[in-house]
Design a protein around this motif. Sequence first.
Motif, PDB file in Angstrom:
ATOM      1  N   LEU A   1       0.962  -1.141  -0.050  1.00 54.58           N
ATOM      2  CA  LEU A   1       0.025   0.161   0.118  1.00 54.58           C
ATOM      3  C   LEU A   1       0.808   1.240   0.044  1.00 54.58           C
ATOM      4  O   LEU A   1       1.970   1.307   0.708  1.00 54.58           O
ATOM      5  CB  LEU A   1      -0.804  -0.049   1.261  1.00 54.58           C
ATOM      6  CG  LEU A   1      -1.755  -1.161   1.525  1.00 54.58           C
ATOM      7  CD1 LEU A   1      -2.580  -1.090   2.741  1.00 54.58           C
ATOM      8  CD2 LEU A   1      -2.940  -1.014   0.268  1.00 54.58           C
ATOM      9  N   ARG A   2       0.414   2.371  -0.766  1.00 54.75           N
ATOM     10  CA  ARG A   2       0.976   3.635  -0.787  1.00 54.75           C
ATOM     11  C   ARG A   2       0.127   4.552  -0.820  1.00 54.75           C
ATOM     12  O   ARG A   2      -0.226   5.398  -1.523  1.00 54.75           O
ATOM     13  CB  ARG A   2       1.982   3.900  -2.203  1.00 54.75           C
ATOM     14  CG  ARG A   2       3.259   2.916  -2.140  1.00 54.75           C
ATOM     15  CD  ARG A   2       3.952   3.028  -3.329  1.00 54.75           C
ATOM     16  NE  ARG A   2       5.175   2.610  -3.394  1.00 54.75           N
ATOM     17  CZ  ARG A   2       6.108   2.529  -4.196  1.00 54.75           C
ATOM     18  NH1 ARG A   2       5.749   2.720  -5.547  1.00 54.75           N
ATOM     19  NH2 ARG A   2       7.334   1.942  -4.380  1.00 54.75           N
ATOM     20  N   PRO A   3      -0.604   4.750   0.631  1.00 55.04           N
ATOM     21  CA  PRO A   3      -1.461   5.783   0.926  1.00 55.04           C
ATOM     22  C   PRO A   3      -1.295   7.217   0.617  1.00 55.04           C
ATOM     23  O   PRO A   3      -2.075   7.977   0.305  1.00 55.04           O
ATOM     24  CB  PRO A   3      -2.113   5.414   2.109  1.00 55.04           C
ATOM     25  CG  PRO A   3      -1.000   5.004   2.792  1.00 55.04           C
ATOM     26  CD  PRO A   3      -0.094   4.235   1.874  1.00 55.04           C
ATOM     27  N   LEU A   4       0.066   7.526   0.788  1.00 55.18           N
ATOM     28  CA  LEU A   4       0.499   9.095   0.579  1.00 55.18           C
ATOM     29  C   LEU A   4       1.690   9.038  -0.346  1.00 55.18           C
ATOM     30  O   LEU A   4       2.248   9.896  -0.185  1.00 55.18           O
ATOM     31  CB  LEU A   4       1.245   9.204   2.119  1.00 55.18           C
ATOM     32  CG  LEU A   4       0.584   8.970   3.228  1.00 55.18           C
ATOM     33  CD1 LEU A   4       0.986   9.333   4.543  1.00 55.18           C
ATOM     34  CD2 LEU A   4      -0.599  10.080   3.199  1.00 55.18           C
ATOM     35  N   GLY A   5       1.521   8.296  -1.452  1.00 56.00           N
ATOM     36  CA  GLY A   5       2.475   8.369  -2.597  1.00 56.00           C
ATOM     37  C   GLY A   5       3.745   7.541  -2.461  1.00 56.00           C
ATOM     38  O   GLY A   5       3.829   6.704  -1.593  1.00 56.00           O
ATOM     39  N   GLU A   6       4.768   7.753  -3.403  1.00 54.63           N
ATOM     40  CA  GLU A   6       5.821   7.002  -3.172  1.00 54.63           C
ATOM     41  C   GLU A   6       6.705   6.923  -2.041  1.00 54.63           C
ATOM     42  O   GLU A   6       7.757   6.247  -1.880  1.00 54.63           O
ATOM     43  CB  GLU A   6       6.762   7.262  -4.598  1.00 54.63           C
ATOM     44  CG  GLU A   6       5.930   6.692  -5.914  1.00 54.63           C
ATOM     45  CD  GLU A   6       4.779   7.436  -6.266  1.00 54.63           C
ATOM     46  OE1 GLU A   6       3.834   6.550  -6.558  1.00 54.63           O
ATOM     47  OE2 GLU A   6       4.659   8.352  -6.243  1.00 54.63           O
ATOM     48  N   ARG A   7       6.711   8.115  -1.138  1.00 57.72           N
ATOM     49  CA  ARG A   7       7.752   8.217  -0.264  1.00 57.72           C
ATOM     50  C   ARG A   7       7.528   7.158   0.927  1.00 57.72           C
ATOM     51  O   ARG A   7       8.327   6.808   1.722  1.00 57.72           O
ATOM     52  CB  ARG A   7       7.736   9.609   0.220  1.00 57.72           C
ATOM     53  CG  ARG A   7       8.111  10.727  -0.567  1.00 57.72           C
ATOM     54  CD  ARG A   7       8.452  11.920   0.139  1.00 57.72           C
ATOM     55  NE  ARG A   7       9.301  11.866   1.247  1.00 57.72           N
ATOM     56  CZ  ARG A   7       9.601  12.905   2.001  1.00 57.72           C
ATOM     57  NH1 ARG A   7       8.922  14.006   1.821  1.00 57.72           N
ATOM     58  NH2 ARG A   7      10.553  12.889   3.161  1.00 57.72           N
ATOM     59  N   TYR A   8       6.149   6.561   1.103  1.00 58.49           N
ATOM     60  CA  TYR A   8       5.963   5.668   2.039  1.00 58.49           C
ATOM     61  C   TYR A   8       5.101   4.515   1.751  1.00 58.49           C
ATOM     62  O   TYR A   8       4.217   4.720   0.752  1.00 58.49           O
ATOM     63  CB  TYR A   8       5.133   6.460   3.258  1.00 58.49           C
ATOM     64  CG  TYR A   8       5.720   7.520   3.770  1.00 58.49           C
ATOM     65  CD1 TYR A   8       6.711   7.541   4.955  1.00 58.49           C
ATOM     66  CD2 TYR A   8       5.180   8.819   3.438  1.00 58.49           C
ATOM     67  CE1 TYR A   8       7.184   8.714   5.257  1.00 58.49           C
ATOM     68  CE2 TYR A   8       5.899   9.950   3.692  1.00 58.49           C
ATOM     69  CZ  TYR A   8       6.729   9.905   4.842  1.00 58.49           C
ATOM     70  OH  TYR A   8       7.355  11.133   5.336  1.00 58.49           O
ATOM     71  N   THR A   9       5.931   3.173   1.977  1.00 57.72           N
ATOM     72  CA  THR A   9       5.337   2.176   1.424  1.00 57.72           C
ATOM     73  C   THR A   9       4.940   1.269   2.701  1.00 57.72           C
ATOM     74  O   THR A   9       5.758   0.866   3.459  1.00 57.72           O
ATOM     75  CB  THR A   9       6.237   1.362   0.675  1.00 57.72           C
ATOM     76  OG1 THR A   9       6.508   2.228  -0.789  1.00 57.72           O
ATOM     77  CG2 THR A   9       5.597   0.012  -0.136  1.00 57.72           C
TER      78      THR A   9
END
Length: 828
Positions: free
Chosen positions: A182-190
């Motif tokens: 899951l990347r709910p906040l974009g590519e910076r957090y997975t």
Amino acid sequence: MRLLALLLLPSLALAQTSSIVQAPLPSRGMTLPPTGAALVDEATALSLNPAGLGFVESGQLFYLHERNLERDSLGDGVFLGARLLGLGLGASVEWMRGRHEPHYRRTSLGLSLGTPTLRLGGAWHGFSSKDSDDVDALDTFDVGVTARPVRALSLAAVVKDLNAPREGSLKVQRKYDLGLGLRPLGERYTLGVDWLFSEGAFRQGQATYTLQAEVIPGVRVGAGVSHGFVSGVPLALQVAATLDTSHLGVTYALGGGEDGTDHVLGVRLSMENYRSLRPSGGVVTMLDLNDMLSGGGSVLMTLLGASEADPFLRLSRWLDLATKDERLTGVVLKMEGLPGVDWGKAEELRQAVLRLRASGKRVMAVLLSVDDMGYFVASAADRIYSVPESFLHINGLAAHLQTFGGTMEKLGVTWDVARVGKYKTAPEQLTLTEPSDASREAVGAYLDNEVAWYERAVTESRKVPVERLRELWAEGLPTAAKAQSLGFIDGVITPSELDAKVRELVPRGHFNAAYNPRDEREERWGRRRRIAVVPVLGTIAGGSSREDPLGFSQIAGAETVVRALESAKSDSSVVAIVLRVDSGGGEVLASYLMYEAVLAAAKEKPVIASMGDVAASGGYYAAIGATEVMALPTTVTGSIGVFYFKPALKGLLEDKLGIHQETLARSPMADVFDNWQPWTPEQQTAVQKWVDASYDSFITDVARARKMDKAQVDTVARGRVWSGNDALSRGLVDKLGGLMDAVASARQHAGVPASEELDLVLMGEARGLFSGMGGEPGVRAALALLPGSSSSEPLPSAVKSLARELGVNLELMRPGMKAQVPFQLIVR
């Protein structure tokens, strides 16, 4: 984030062991930094989920070293990944040594195939060991699948040890790994979650949770924890940190479980650029406009139909991406020619430079050899410098009209003409000895508009009065010193002083001549939605779009354009279409077929017409079916009208060359298209009726598309050429703007949020001479295979030779019904 993912492969971290029965089996390879089956997409995917190899774009090499002091075990592994013919390929060798288990080597090979959103993969693992015959004979197989349907979601399923091998006392059970990313906040957090279980023991499985985060570009951290929900499943923890440069990365991971503390060190080497630590002052690069616009494709590849994308469209995309790239802080424009650019595209380049500046980039132009058009583009820069011996051909604008009627008289060639409107003056190039008043009026009006636009743009940018520009023009060939004294350049520098000037412009910038705005590894999941750019470039004709290998001519083929529009219309990933028109027209039938295809596409998706240097006559016809029509202030457009003409060659071929022809006709119109005799009055009347009917259809379609009264269209038609500014005031276009403005409008009409990234894809570019040999067109595209006029005869070889000698547009001289701009307008 990739190096974290590359070394953060199995978030199953310290629990990477195969289930065994009856006898102990060595670990199934090395421990990897935190990741999961749905997250892994580098060469190390071979160890966890072979489907992940499909996301490798270029060569990668990873070296991993593992040490566990409590268990007294060591491990070393080398992983290779690459892409070949669309397939993801992987290979690895791992050496494991431990006091309590046999030493062994594991060799692995893997393959992945599929689409950007769905990849399938398989891997073979072969074991060899001098300490255990059972291990030495062991082979296992894994299969996996990864689906990334949207940007925020990745799903994976892996079957490990698919063959469940038995070797002596060893029996390896089949295992399964179900992964979610899951990347709910974009590519910076997975975030990742995995469930690993043996066959028949789903409830006794192991859960793994992974977190990967990019702290700053080039610095990533990760953490993983795994546990079970029944007794006997060990708890394991792991943390990791990664430092990335473009082609080199280093990761250290530390983990702990019941077997002690595990240390993993990883090193990445890659051909692909990773998102990396950025210099404090950003990147400064040089953009050689002459080089970018020159294309560079080989003659052989063009002959084989492998032409590359239109250089100007490619440059426009480069500038758009560079504007959005946070790494870039400065651009040096090398000004030494603008091949293939006229005033419309020059305005687009100038606006692109202004957008670079508006995004915070500093822009410096260095003049080596420029005319007024080159200086027009350069004037948008923050600073302009010249070298002492620069050639500054900045002397004002002039238009040149050539006529060849006198030449035709000397050769004994006459031309039969049927046209509508006094401004449809294309045939006059070959029939008159000097331009008509209508030609002078239309060209003069366009030239006045161009001069006014040039004066306003340049004087506002340089903050000088217009009188100084006229003084510069009066010099003819001004020296660099004179241009500086009048305020049109900021200094005269030697090449050795350029570095210092760049440091002044961007004090802490780092120069990178190899900069590319899209050279970093793609971190995004899923597939971006797209805007299709369909080009109509060159003379409009039937058949395929094509260009000759030497670049002297370009044909916008109705078949190619229609097929591209149909593909874009039916492609679910395409949200809107930009029809890029840079054409003075050509065959009426081919133009009409393009217009109908645009109308059909606009019923399904927004279609925005973007006019370049010229979108006149048939080029204008093709554009008007769009949802919105955009022109540049200096675009040559309008020229709504048609004509038919043919040569009468008897005077040349019989009187001068001694060739005789005798015609035996059985009807008055049997030889109406013959190139020997002039038309009779009856034939002239018949052809004029045909041309009148075609013109009536043309203005009827314009009136319908532009929501204008037919009589109103007729007043601005009759072949009259307009600038984009004038066309806007007369309702012939909707807005002023360039290609990227059209892309923005297409996004808006499609209802795509400004925050969503879209890809631009070129559909229907011109190919080489043999490009039309394959493919199955639809019915509409098949119709577009027809030539513009089935009754037109081939152009005689004598006329072809004459055209080449005179420099006349060969398509203009070809007999047939034309919707073509009256002249090749060159303003310099």
